[in-house]
Design an enzyme around this catalytic site. Structure first.
Site, PDB file in Angstrom:
ATOM      1  N   GLY A   1      -1.763  -5.151   7.429  1.00 28.75           N
ATOM      2  CA  GLY A   1      -1.270  -6.529   7.552  1.00 28.75           C
ATOM      3  C   GLY A   1      -0.268  -6.759   6.442  1.00 28.75           C
ATOM      4  O   GLY A   1       0.313  -5.826   5.900  1.00 28.75           O
TER       5      GLY A   1
ATOM      6  N   TYR B   1       1.897  -1.186  -0.780  1.00 26.40           N
ATOM      7  CA  TYR B   1       0.800  -1.761  -1.558  1.00 26.40           C
ATOM      8  C   TYR B   1      -0.400  -0.827  -1.577  1.00 26.40           C
ATOM      9  O   TYR B   1      -0.503   0.095  -0.776  1.00 26.40           O
ATOM     10  CB  TYR B   1       0.358  -3.107  -0.956  1.00 26.40           C
ATOM     11  CG  TYR B   1      -0.054  -3.013   0.497  1.00 26.40           C
ATOM     12  CD1 TYR B   1      -1.299  -2.496   0.865  1.00 26.40           C
ATOM     13  CD2 TYR B   1       0.803  -3.414   1.518  1.00 26.40           C
ATOM     14  CE1 TYR B   1      -1.665  -2.386   2.190  1.00 26.40           C
ATOM     15  CE2 TYR B   1       0.447  -3.298   2.856  1.00 26.40           C
ATOM     16  CZ  TYR B   1      -0.793  -2.790   3.182  1.00 26.40           C
ATOM     17  OH  TYR B   1      -1.160  -2.657   4.498  1.00 26.40           O
TER      18      TYR B   1
ATOM     19  N   HIS C   1       4.251   6.078  10.066  1.00 29.49           N
ATOM     20  CA  HIS C   1       4.889   5.234  11.089  1.00 29.49           C
ATOM     21  C   HIS C   1       6.421   5.251  11.044  1.00 29.49           C
ATOM     22  O   HIS C   1       7.062   4.378  11.598  1.00 29.49           O
ATOM     23  CB  HIS C   1       4.328   3.800  11.116  1.00 29.49           C
ATOM     24  CG  HIS C   1       4.199   3.144   9.788  1.00 29.49           C
ATOM     25  ND1 HIS C   1       3.003   2.616   9.334  1.00 29.49           N
ATOM     26  CD2 HIS C   1       5.092   2.909   8.816  1.00 29.49           C
ATOM     27  CE1 HIS C   1       3.188   2.088   8.136  1.00 29.49           C
ATOM     28  NE2 HIS C   1       4.442   2.243   7.806  1.00 29.49           N
TER      29      HIS C   1
ATOM     30  N   HIS D   1       2.539  -0.740  14.252  1.00 29.10           N
ATOM     31  CA  HIS D   1       2.296  -0.209  12.901  1.00 29.10           C
ATOM     32  C   HIS D   1       1.943  -1.284  11.893  1.00 29.10           C
ATOM     33  O   HIS D   1       1.532  -0.978  10.787  1.00 29.10           O
ATOM     34  CB  HIS D   1       3.511   0.580  12.414  1.00 29.10           C
ATOM     35  CG  HIS D   1       4.583  -0.274  11.793  1.00 29.10           C
ATOM     36  ND1 HIS D   1       5.255  -1.260  12.481  1.00 29.10           N
ATOM     37  CD2 HIS D   1       5.101  -0.290  10.538  1.00 29.10           C
ATOM     38  CE1 HIS D   1       6.145  -1.830  11.679  1.00 29.10           C
ATOM     39  NE2 HIS D   1       6.073  -1.263  10.501  1.00 29.10           N
TER      40      HIS D   1
ATOM     41  N   LYS E   1       0.732  -4.401  -5.908  1.00 29.03           N
ATOM     42  CA  LYS E   1       2.000  -4.402  -5.188  1.00 29.03           C
ATOM     43  C   LYS E   1       3.173  -4.084  -6.098  1.00 29.03           C
ATOM     44  O   LYS E   1       3.149  -4.420  -7.273  1.00 29.03           O
ATOM     45  CB  LYS E   1       2.180  -5.806  -4.616  1.00 29.03           C
ATOM     46  CG  LYS E   1       2.936  -5.787  -3.357  1.00 29.03           C
ATOM     47  CD  LYS E   1       2.619  -6.967  -2.501  1.00 29.03           C
ATOM     48  CE  LYS E   1       3.551  -6.973  -1.333  1.00 29.03           C
ATOM     49  NZ  LYS E   1       3.458  -5.854  -0.455  1.00 29.03           N
TER      50      LYS E   1
END
Length: 506
Positions: free
Chosen positions: A404, A229, A354, A429, A505
């Site tokens: 998040g 996103y 990550h 992560h 997104k």
């Protein structure tokens, strides 16, 4: 595979502190080191329930439970220290997502495993700051979301708009962000604030298959689908004012942009190609693993080296990708506010990966050793004064960006000395899935998910709305739980909390 009753399994697990459990040898066959995982009481329940469900007779499912995956990694040749599960852990291909493990480069038996990096090589997060405040953006957030959506190609089959031919791709794979800089897509100082300065030097495009290049060429500068996103966020809470000010975050209400994306189909193909080669190498070198998905090769073998060079090229692809989206984001903002990105102070705070394997020096049993550190769904979090972090962050420790899920908060953390000692300088992560994608699709309705975001006052633009429920906050662990666990365990420190006001997104 032996299926033991749940109570027998529990004999191998021991709670060593409020936030850490130990996995003793013998939990899975041939463990070379112990395992451990970091959780709080809520996350602990999820971990143990997953294990309990797998102990039921006739329990067949996709992946093994996360605890088992941590233990299987502990049985790989050459592993040192412990096989570590971070609080956002959930089961994945081979390694669980949120598992990190380090292998001794000087041990001829040590291996590299593509399952320990993941299919989306250098999936990572970049954070840009601005000098705008919520009051500036709130009235135009719908237009701004639309403008970003128009500027950045998103979605499963999205194609890039940054002009790119085969030769450009070869150069980008080798040069990483140096290519973006040369082509005028980023500012020179952006590179300073990137892990590896946005370029892995061991990348060799010749080790990448034609098929991967064909998949990658049209996708450069695209966001992709799934959990990727671009978000416009507002600083909601500052826990460490001094460190935040070093990042250019002075007060609550400041607007930042977070970009979460990786190497798209390119990295996926590199991983797929490597797994085929590694299966052959395992037969030849007689490498045994507990799980077929843990295909690996000796680090020093041709296959091991070829994979590391191709992986580095995929990592460079991802940095160029996030850089191209940085360029497009800056354009969209400048246009909206009728000014320049420079005047909006749209600097990169940091960019972290990550999903990656890297050679690093760490202390093991009191000696410094050269290790190949696999981080999958885990972020590097080096402490203050570490030579590999930029000058600007020498005193704060490395910034760690934790995304998040749609509609929930994100965090900036900083690395700690304790994390360096306990987790090879690694932390969480993101939120980590609690429900599989298929379950999310069955249990949730995408209209409800979108309505809920609307009620929260979040502008959203989605290329494939049907995929939204896979990414709904209900499908994930609570990111605050995850971050608080890392903070309480001392492996990273909370610095800033952001909440989204607009989400773009795939």
């Amino acid at each position: 595979m032996v299926v033991r009753p749940y109570n027998d399994e529990l004999r191998y697990l021991e709670k060593v502190s409020d936030h850490c459990w130990r996995i003793k040898k013998g939990f899975q066959p041939n463990m070379n080191v112990e395992g451990c995982f970091y959780v709080n009481s809520r996350l602990e329940r999820l971990m143990l329930e997953e294990l309990k469900n797998s102990c039921r007779p006739g329990a067949v499912g996709g992946f093994l439970p996360g605890v088992k995956q941590i233990a299987n990694v502990a049985a790989l040749p050459g592993i040192v220290g412990r096989s570590i599960g971070l609080p956002d852990i959930h089961s994945g291909y081979g390694f669980a997502i949120g598992n990190m493990a380090a292998f001794d480069m000087n041990d001829p038996l040590s291996v590299v495993s593509p399952g320990g990096v993941g299919f989306d090589i250098n999936c990572g997060v970049r954070l840009l700051r601005t000098n705008l405040y919520e009051k500036d953006v709130q009235p135009v957030k719908e237009q701004l979301a639309q403008s970003l959506f128009d500027h950045i190609p998103v979605g499963v089959g999205s194609k890039g708009i940054i002009p790119m031919n085969a030769r450009d791709l070869e150069e980008a794979l080798e040069m990483g962000m140096d290519w973006s800089l040369r082509e005028g897509y980023v500012w020179a100082e952006d590179k300073e604030h990137c892990e590896e300065y946005g370029r892995m030097l061991n990348a060799d495009p010749a080790k990448v298959s034609m098929r991967a290049k064909k998949r990658g060429l049209p996708q450069l500068g695209t966001l992709g689908a799934g959990n990727h996103y671009a978000e416009i966020q507002v600083v909601d809470e500052i826990y460490d004012k001094w460190s935040a000010s070093k990042m250019g975050i002075e007060e609550k209400g400041q607007v930042v942009v977070m970009i979460h994306s990786g190497s798209r189909g390119f990295g996926h193909q590199v991983a797929t190609d490597a797994l085929v080669q590694m299966e052959k190498a395992m037969k030849r070198d007689k490498i045994e693993t507990n799980d077929r998905q843990l295909a690996c090769a000796r680090i020093n073998s041709v296959e091991g080296q070829d994979y590391l060079k191709a992986m580095a090229a995929a990592a460079n692809f991802a940095w160029v990708n996030r850089s191209s989206m940085t360029f497009l984001t800056r354009q969209a903002f400048a246009k909206m506010f009728n000014t320049t990105p420079d005047d909006l102070d749209m600097h990169v705070i940091y960019d972290v990966s990550h999903n990656i394997a890297k050679v690093e020096n760490h202390m093991v049993d009191g000696k410094e050793r050269k290790l190949l550190v696999h981080r999958k769904g885990s972020t590097r979090a080096f402490p203050p004064h570490h030579p590999l972090i930029p000058v600007d962050y020498q005193l704060t420790g490395q910034p760690v960006l934790v995304g998040g899920t749609m509609g929930t908060c994100s965090y900036v953390l900083t690395g700690t000395e304790q994390g360096m000692q306990e987790t090879f300088g690694s932390t969480c992560h993101g939120a980590g899935r609690a429900l599989s994608r298929a379950k999310s699709r069955r249990n949730l309705d995408y209209k409800d998910v979108l309505d809920k975001l609307d009620q929260l006052g979040i502008a959203i633009r989605v290329a494939s709305p049907k995929l939204v429920m896979e990414e709904a906050p209900e499908s994930y662990k609570d990111v605050t739980d995850v971050v608080d666990t890392c903070h309480a365990a001392g492996i990273s420190k909370k610095c800033i909390k952001m909440r989204p006001i607009a989400v773009i997104k795939g």
